[in-house]
Design a protein around this motif. Sequence first.
Motif, PDB file in Angstrom:
ATOM      1  N   TYR A  98      -6.522  -0.110  -6.618  1.00 32.15           N
ATOM      2  CA  TYR A  98      -5.944  -0.117  -7.957  1.00 32.15           C
ATOM      3  C   TYR A  98      -4.421   0.025  -7.846  1.00 32.15           C
ATOM      4  CZ  TYR A  98      -5.325   4.972  -7.684  1.00 32.15           C
ATOM      5  OH  TYR A  98      -4.941   6.232  -7.321  1.00 32.15           O
ATOM      6  N   GLY A  99      -3.757  -0.138  -8.979  1.00 29.67           N
ATOM      7  CA  GLY A  99      -2.304   0.002  -8.998  1.00 29.67           C
ATOM      8  C   GLY A  99      -1.624  -1.287  -9.416  1.00 29.67           C
ATOM      9  N   PHE A 100      -0.399  -1.144  -9.927  1.00 31.83           N
ATOM     10  CA  PHE A 100       0.376  -2.279 -10.402  1.00 31.83           C
ATOM     11  C   PHE A 100       1.506  -2.623  -9.438  1.00 31.83           C
ATOM     12  CE2 PHE A 100      -1.326  -0.525 -14.413  1.00 31.83           C
ATOM     13  CZ  PHE A 100      -1.976  -1.657 -14.880  1.00 31.83           C
ATOM     14  N   HIS A 101       1.782  -3.888  -9.314  1.00 38.72           N
ATOM     15  CA  HIS A 101       2.951  -4.425  -8.619  1.00 38.72           C
ATOM     16  C   HIS A 101       3.107  -3.814  -7.224  1.00 38.72           C
ATOM     17  CE1 HIS A 101       6.454  -6.842  -8.352  1.00 38.72           C
ATOM     18  NE2 HIS A 101       7.322  -5.840  -8.415  1.00 38.72           N
ATOM     19  N   LYS A 102       4.145  -3.019  -7.001  1.00 36.77           N
ATOM     20  CA  LYS A 102       4.443  -2.487  -5.663  1.00 36.77           C
ATOM     21  C   LYS A 102       3.883  -1.083  -5.458  1.00 36.77           C
ATOM     22  CE  LYS A 102       6.983  -6.054  -4.461  1.00 36.77           C
ATOM     23  NZ  LYS A 102       6.552  -6.984  -3.382  1.00 36.77           N
ATOM     24  N   LEU A 128       0.831  -1.201   0.000  1.00 36.49           N
ATOM     25  CA  LEU A 128       0.000   0.000   0.000  1.00 36.49           C
ATOM     26  C   LEU A 128       0.867   1.252   0.000  1.00 36.49           C
ATOM     27  CD1 LEU A 128      -2.787   1.378   0.260  1.00 36.49           C
ATOM     28  CD2 LEU A 128      -2.577   1.117   2.746  1.00 36.49           C
ATOM     29  N   LYS A 129       0.647   2.116  -0.985  1.00 32.87           N
ATOM     30  CA  LYS A 129       1.414   3.353  -1.086  1.00 32.87           C
ATOM     31  C   LYS A 129       0.605   4.579  -0.673  1.00 32.87           C
ATOM     32  CE  LYS A 129       5.223   1.541  -2.552  1.00 32.87           C
ATOM     33  NZ  LYS A 129       6.419   1.537  -1.679  1.00 32.87           N
ATOM     34  N   LYS A 130      -0.697   4.584  -1.055  1.00 34.21           N
ATOM     35  CA  LYS A 130      -1.505   5.760  -0.754  1.00 34.21           C
ATOM     36  C   LYS A 130      -2.919   5.352  -0.377  1.00 34.21           C
ATOM     37  CE  LYS A 130       1.017   8.960  -3.782  1.00 34.21           C
ATOM     38  NZ  LYS A 130       0.933   9.900  -4.931  1.00 34.21           N
ATOM     39  N   LEU A 131      -3.514   6.147   0.501  1.00 31.37           N
ATOM     40  CA  LEU A 131      -4.900   5.956   0.947  1.00 31.37           C
ATOM     41  C   LEU A 131      -5.667   7.239   0.652  1.00 31.37           C
ATOM     42  CD1 LEU A 131      -4.786   4.165   4.420  1.00 31.37           C
ATOM     43  CD2 LEU A 131      -6.350   3.622   2.567  1.00 31.37           C
TER      44      LEU A 131
END
Length: 461
Positions: free
Chosen positions: A253-257, A233-236
């Motif tokens: 949503y989002g790809f890979h890492k 998880l990078k952003k909420l």
Amino acid sequence: MDVFLPVLFFSWIMYFWETYLSKRQHKMYEAVQALPKELTSVIDSKTFEKSRVYAIDKSNYEFWNGLFGQVIMTTVLWFGGLPFVWDLSGAILDKVGLDENNEIVHSLVFALLGNIFSLIIDLPWKFYYTFVVEEKHGFNKMTVGFFFKDLIKKTLVYEAINLPIMSLIIYIVKSGGDYFFIYAWLMVFIISMILLHIYPEYIAPLFDKYTPLPEGDLKKKIEELADSLDYPLKKLYVVEGSKRSSHSNAYMYGFHKNKRIVLFDTLLEDYTPVTRTESMKDTSDTDETGKDSKTEDGHDKEKKKIGCNTEEVVAVLGHELGHWYYSHMVKNLVIIQLNIFLMFFVFGKLMNLRQLYVGFGFSDFQPILIRLYVVFSFIFSPFNEIMSFVMNVLSRRFEFQADEFAVNLGKREQLKTALLKLFKDNLAFPVADWLYSTRHFSHPPLLERLRGMDDVKQKSE
């Protein structure tokens, strides 16, 4: 053999089949007037009756809207609407000094005129649904001005994306040779991958405001859950969906890492938009959509608390993380791409069959766009129905798996109460006709999900 009449006949067969299914579900809305016992602890009889009336109103709307759409489609095809618009497109190009023999440009004008026609005939229905059906049941949050601004913006964005893609497909079909279907599929795959990334990052924010989830207990627990599962998880984000509707949702949503989670503000029980200022609170009697926040006698309208508490939101995300854990999104993507590849391949075998297009008014010249429209919309129609059914069956299986994942995380009770609250907030009717449900529901009915979670718990004990 001219396939026009068989195609038209099949479209009406499918319309009557869908109408029959909808009628079965409509009868369910009218017949089930007692609240199921599994829901009595969360949903009161008054709310259940509201959900029943809401379902009936939507069902009536969908019947008349569906009939109107079927009649319009039949009329356009029967009276030569397609060749008429094609000739009109050529006349417009000739009038402005452009080459009407340039098939790609000609096709773009044709598509633009067709989309404008669809927008005009659909506008009264969209307006009625938003400001009559949704307004009546307390879901609409848009003003008329916001509605039209949003519609214009969506139309412009759609055309900006759709027309270039259409141009590329036509060019590939015309110049790709015997193996054009490989190039066409590859182009669609690359563009879909790009859109999956840029849509939530750059396009969706054009319509709704996205803000980082504020620091607090909810953010901490979501991050802890993601860390425990090694979810990158990078952003909420919180999206301010309440400006247009009080319906709730959440997605990832989002790809890979580089994963993101988006929560609708209507999903969060205690969320307050950070953009609201004290001056607005003190001086305005209207809400953010411009609607009067007071009743006619000057009293504040009742503020109904909706959404889920922290533990319930985390449980909902536990379910969503189950989809990630089992790679459901990847599996769906693979199936969809294989289906697109197969359809382009079959289209390559059918595209030069002149008899497919004569009945639609194109005997002398068959534009690539018309061939695509006839084959993908009508010739593939039986196959599309089968695929839709298969995908619904698969989706329901995935939902049960994701529910089981959340239960195994120890969040059975929180997920159950979250689902019940969301059904209550959205006035979703919890009882479905089995045949209608099998054809239309990508998610299992509420009662089936609740019982499925109980079965998972019993097996683990």
